[in-house]
Write a protein that holds these residues in place. Structure first.
Motif, PDB file in Angstrom:
ATOM      1  N   LEU A   1      63.182   3.987  -7.909  1.00 23.95           N
ATOM      2  CA  LEU A   1      64.643   3.813  -8.373  1.00 23.95           C
ATOM      3  C   LEU A   1      65.680   5.063  -8.916  1.00 23.95           C
ATOM      4  CD1 LEU A   1      63.651   1.343 -10.888  1.00 23.95           C
ATOM      5  CD2 LEU A   1      64.559   0.940  -8.796  1.00 23.95           C
ATOM      6  N   SER A   2      64.343   6.395  -8.745  1.00 20.76           N
ATOM      7  CA  SER A   2      65.444   7.446  -8.592  1.00 20.76           C
ATOM      8  C   SER A   2      65.936   8.024  -7.530  1.00 20.76           C
ATOM      9  CB  SER A   2      64.237   8.335  -8.958  1.00 20.76           C
ATOM     10  OG  SER A   2      63.086   8.460  -9.323  1.00 20.76           O
ATOM     11  N   ALA A   3      64.969   7.811  -6.098  1.00 26.56           N
ATOM     12  CA  ALA A   3      65.755   7.649  -5.218  1.00 26.56           C
ATOM     13  C   ALA A   3      66.769   6.582  -4.427  1.00 26.56           C
ATOM     14  CB  ALA A   3      65.025   7.091  -3.958  1.00 26.56           C
TER      15      ALA A   3
ATOM     16  N   VAL B   1      68.750   6.465  -7.201  1.00 24.07           N
ATOM     17  CA  VAL B   1      70.067   7.355  -8.630  1.00 24.07           C
ATOM     18  C   VAL B   1      70.720   7.984  -7.642  1.00 24.07           C
ATOM     19  CG1 VAL B   1      70.584   9.074 -10.122  1.00 24.07           C
ATOM     20  CG2 VAL B   1      68.517   5.893 -10.427  1.00 24.07           C
ATOM     21  N   THR B   2      69.424   8.619  -6.275  1.00 20.15           N
ATOM     22  CA  THR B   2      70.254   9.857  -5.947  1.00 20.15           C
ATOM     23  C   THR B   2      71.509   9.357  -5.442  1.00 20.15           C
ATOM     24  OG1 THR B   2      68.512  11.519  -6.717  1.00 20.15           O
ATOM     25  CG2 THR B   2      69.624  11.919  -4.356  1.00 20.15           C
ATOM     26  N   ALA B   3      70.634   8.257  -4.352  1.00 16.02           N
ATOM     27  CA  ALA B   3      71.980   7.856  -3.241  1.00 16.02           C
ATOM     28  C   ALA B   3      72.813   7.513  -3.942  1.00 16.02           C
ATOM     29  CB  ALA B   3      71.013   6.917  -2.535  1.00 16.02           C
ATOM     30  N   GLY B   4      73.307   7.305  -5.430  1.00 19.86           N
ATOM     31  CA  GLY B   4      74.396   6.703  -6.244  1.00 19.86           C
ATOM     32  C   GLY B   4      74.208   4.876  -6.215  1.00 19.86           C
ATOM     33  N   GLU B   5      73.291   4.116  -5.560  1.00 23.70           N
ATOM     34  CA  GLU B   5      73.458   2.819  -5.605  1.00 23.70           C
ATOM     35  C   GLU B   5      72.893   2.668  -6.874  1.00 23.70           C
ATOM     36  OE1 GLU B   5      69.735   1.995  -3.065  1.00 23.70           O
ATOM     37  OE2 GLU B   5      70.257   2.992  -1.336  1.00 23.70           O
ATOM     38  N   LEU B   6      72.517   3.085  -7.660  1.00 26.40           N
ATOM     39  CA  LEU B   6      72.775   2.873  -8.856  1.00 26.40           C
ATOM     40  C   LEU B   6      73.134   4.080 -10.210  1.00 26.40           C
ATOM     41  CD1 LEU B   6      68.454   2.048  -9.535  1.00 26.40           C
ATOM     42  CD2 LEU B   6      70.630   0.433  -9.516  1.00 26.40           C
ATOM     43  N   ASP B   7      73.545   3.520 -11.366  1.00 28.05           N
ATOM     44  CA  ASP B   7      74.569   4.209 -12.411  1.00 28.05           C
ATOM     45  C   ASP B   7      73.382   4.915 -13.403  1.00 28.05           C
ATOM     46  OD1 ASP B   7      76.707   5.684 -13.080  1.00 28.05           O
ATOM     47  OD2 ASP B   7      77.661   3.773 -14.063  1.00 28.05           O
ATOM     48  N   GLY B   8      73.294   6.036 -13.005  1.00 25.06           N
ATOM     49  CA  GLY B   8      72.522   6.615 -13.788  1.00 25.06           C
ATOM     50  C   GLY B   8      71.543   6.040 -14.317  1.00 25.06           C
ATOM     51  N   ARG B   9      71.740   6.635 -15.624  1.00 30.00           N
ATOM     52  CA  ARG B   9      70.347   6.344 -17.166  1.00 30.00           C
ATOM     53  C   ARG B   9      70.760   4.217 -17.438  1.00 30.00           C
ATOM     54  NH1 ARG B   9      68.854   9.278 -23.005  1.00 30.00           N
ATOM     55  NH2 ARG B   9      67.428   7.326 -22.714  1.00 30.00           N
ATOM     56  N   ALA B  10      72.321   4.446 -17.622  1.00 28.26           N
ATOM     57  CA  ALA B  10      71.660   3.019 -17.837  1.00 28.26           C
ATOM     58  C   ALA B  10      71.271   2.431 -16.694  1.00 28.26           C
ATOM     59  CB  ALA B  10      73.553   2.681 -17.989  1.00 28.26           C
ATOM     60  N   GLY B  11      72.200   2.494 -14.834  1.00 33.72           N
ATOM     61  CA  GLY B  11      71.792   1.585 -14.093  1.00 33.72           C
ATOM     62  C   GLY B  11      69.889   1.768 -14.012  1.00 33.72           C
TER      63      GLY B  11
ATOM     64  N   GLU C   1      67.385   2.335 -15.811  1.00 33.98           N
ATOM     65  CA  GLU C   1      66.648   1.911 -16.904  1.00 33.98           C
ATOM     66  C   GLU C   1      66.944   0.510 -16.256  1.00 33.98           C
ATOM     67  OE1 GLU C   1      68.137   2.879 -20.515  1.00 33.98           O
ATOM     68  OE2 GLU C   1      66.625   4.897 -20.485  1.00 33.98           O
ATOM     69  N   ASP C   2      68.730  -0.504 -16.834  1.00 27.68           N
ATOM     70  CA  ASP C   2      69.038  -1.605 -15.965  1.00 27.68           C
ATOM     71  C   ASP C   2      67.891  -2.295 -15.355  1.00 27.68           C
ATOM     72  OD1 ASP C   2      69.557  -4.514 -16.279  1.00 27.68           O
ATOM     73  OD2 ASP C   2      71.216  -3.262 -14.404  1.00 27.68           O
ATOM     74  N   ALA C   3      67.854  -1.624 -14.029  1.00 27.20           N
ATOM     75  CA  ALA C   3      67.154  -2.206 -12.901  1.00 27.20           C
ATOM     76  C   ALA C   3      65.270  -2.141 -12.771  1.00 27.20           C
ATOM     77  CB  ALA C   3      67.461  -0.962 -11.027  1.00 27.20           C
ATOM     78  N   MET C   4      64.995  -0.970 -13.644  1.00 22.51           N
ATOM     79  CA  MET C   4      63.641  -1.398 -14.177  1.00 22.51           C
ATOM     80  C   MET C   4      63.086  -1.697 -14.320  1.00 22.51           C
ATOM     81  SD  MET C   4      60.927   2.181 -15.440  1.00 22.51           S
ATOM     82  CE  MET C   4      59.387   2.408 -14.607  1.00 22.51           C
TER      83      MET C   4
ATOM     84  N   SER D   1      67.402  15.880 -15.513  1.00 21.12           N
ATOM     85  CA  SER D   1      67.590  14.648 -14.543  1.00 21.12           C
ATOM     86  C   SER D   1      67.799  13.411 -15.480  1.00 21.12           C
ATOM     87  CB  SER D   1      66.524  14.123 -14.083  1.00 21.12           C
ATOM     88  OG  SER D   1      65.717  14.879 -13.380  1.00 21.12           O
ATOM     89  N   GLU D   2      68.779  13.135 -15.053  1.00 19.79           N
ATOM     90  CA  GLU D   2      70.243  12.855 -16.282  1.00 19.79           C
ATOM     91  C   GLU D   2      69.582  10.584 -17.045  1.00 19.79           C
ATOM     92  OE1 GLU D   2      72.967   9.634 -17.642  1.00 19.79           O
ATOM     93  OE2 GLU D   2      72.221   9.802 -15.768  1.00 19.79           O
ATOM     94  N   HIS D   3      69.240  10.217 -15.232  1.00 24.96           N
ATOM     95  CA  HIS D   3      68.517   9.251 -14.844  1.00 24.96           C
ATOM     96  C   HIS D   3      67.078   9.094 -15.923  1.00 24.96           C
ATOM     97  CE1 HIS D   3      66.512  11.159 -11.832  1.00 24.96           C
ATOM     98  NE2 HIS D   3      65.512  10.208 -11.752  1.00 24.96           N
ATOM     99  N   PHE D   4      66.748   9.814 -16.483  1.00 24.05           N
ATOM    100  CA  PHE D   4      65.900  10.075 -17.166  1.00 24.05           C
ATOM    101  C   PHE D   4      66.146  10.102 -19.164  1.00 24.05           C
ATOM    102  CE2 PHE D   4      62.592  11.503 -13.558  1.00 24.05           C
ATOM    103  CZ  PHE D   4      62.587  10.024 -13.446  1.00 24.05           C
TER     104      PHE D   4
END
Length: 242
Positions: free
Chosen positions: A24-26, A28-38, A40-43, A197-200
């Motif tokens: 999921l971190s990868a 986010v980096t690739a722009g396939e998930l939108d930051g923290r919200a994306g 957490e939702d994907a997880m 790491s904003e997504h965390f």
């Protein structure tokens, strides 16, 4: 909230923290998930979607994640092992427990384990995991900056990868609260990052200087302090005679 497709289908045999977080971190980096919200939702979707019932998906996640930590393949294994080696006494409080994997790990060693987190959903999941795994963990919703525990009521208080989630003033307050509650020792671990790491949910990038800064007010009051590096930074605060 994103509904991006996951790159693979997880099952009750494969779903785990060690497998999900890098994938999921990868994304986010690739722009396939939108930051923290994306993230957490994907997880949550991956965990709850791997079984017929969401609760069974969470149970599989906990079982597999703990097994990864035991075997040493989980990325977080070195941090758990170091933290376990630093505990003193029998009564342990994990502040900012999130999923509670460290609290559960401690409970399996026979310690009297307490855990708290500001997120009610995380506490509910930890409660359910502890029940299904038959592990005694006493958890509650609580703010790290205002811990609902009496002075000196725990032998060791841990803040493992928590303070990077707090603004500087709040992080310093959380350290003060941990020292207040700990009769013997406070164990702090933080990641060292070039940028948060904003997504965390990280809001500050920390360095050894931050660890020293948290320690100095307590050193002046007679508390012993140790700062070292091992898969990130560590600060251990010991009460004299504790």
């Amino acid at each position: 909230m994103t509904t991006a497709a996951l790159p693979r289908q997880f099952t009750t045999e494969t779903v785990s923290d060690g497998l999900l977080v890098p994938i999921l971190s990868a994304m986010v980096t690739a722009g396939e998930l939108d930051g923290r919200a994306g993230f957490e939702d994907a997880m949550v979707r991956a965990i709850e979607g791997c079984a017929d019932e969401p609760a069974d998906g969470w149970h599989a996640f906990y079982v597999n994640s703990l097994a990864e930590l035991d075997s040493g393949v989980a990325p977080f294994t070195p941090i758990h092992r170091r933290a376990l080696s630093l505990l003193r006494g029998h009564r342990v409080l994990e502040v900012g427990s999130c999923f509670g994997l460290f609290a559960l790990h401690c409970a399996r060693t026979g310690l009297d384990v307490h855990a708290c987190d500001v997120c009610p959903g995380a506490v509910e999941r930890l409660d359910e995991a502890a029940r299904r795994l038959t592990l005694p963990v006493s958890s509650r919703v609580a703010d790290a900056c205002a811990l609902p525990y009496p002075d000196g009521s725990m032998d060791t208080v841990t803040l493992i990868h928590l303070l990077e989630h707090l603004e500087p003033a709040a992080a310093a307050t959380a350290v003060d609260e941990a020292v207040r509650v700990a009769a013997r020792r406070v164990v702090i671990a933080v990641p060292f990052e070039e940028a948060p790491s904003e997504h965390f949910g990280h809001v500050q990038a920390l360095t050894e200087d931050d660890l020293i800064g948290w320690a100095l007010p307590w050193i002046r009051r007679g508390v012993r302090a140790s700062v070292f590096v091992d898969h990130g930074g560590w600060l251990v605060l010991d009460r004299v005679g504790g």
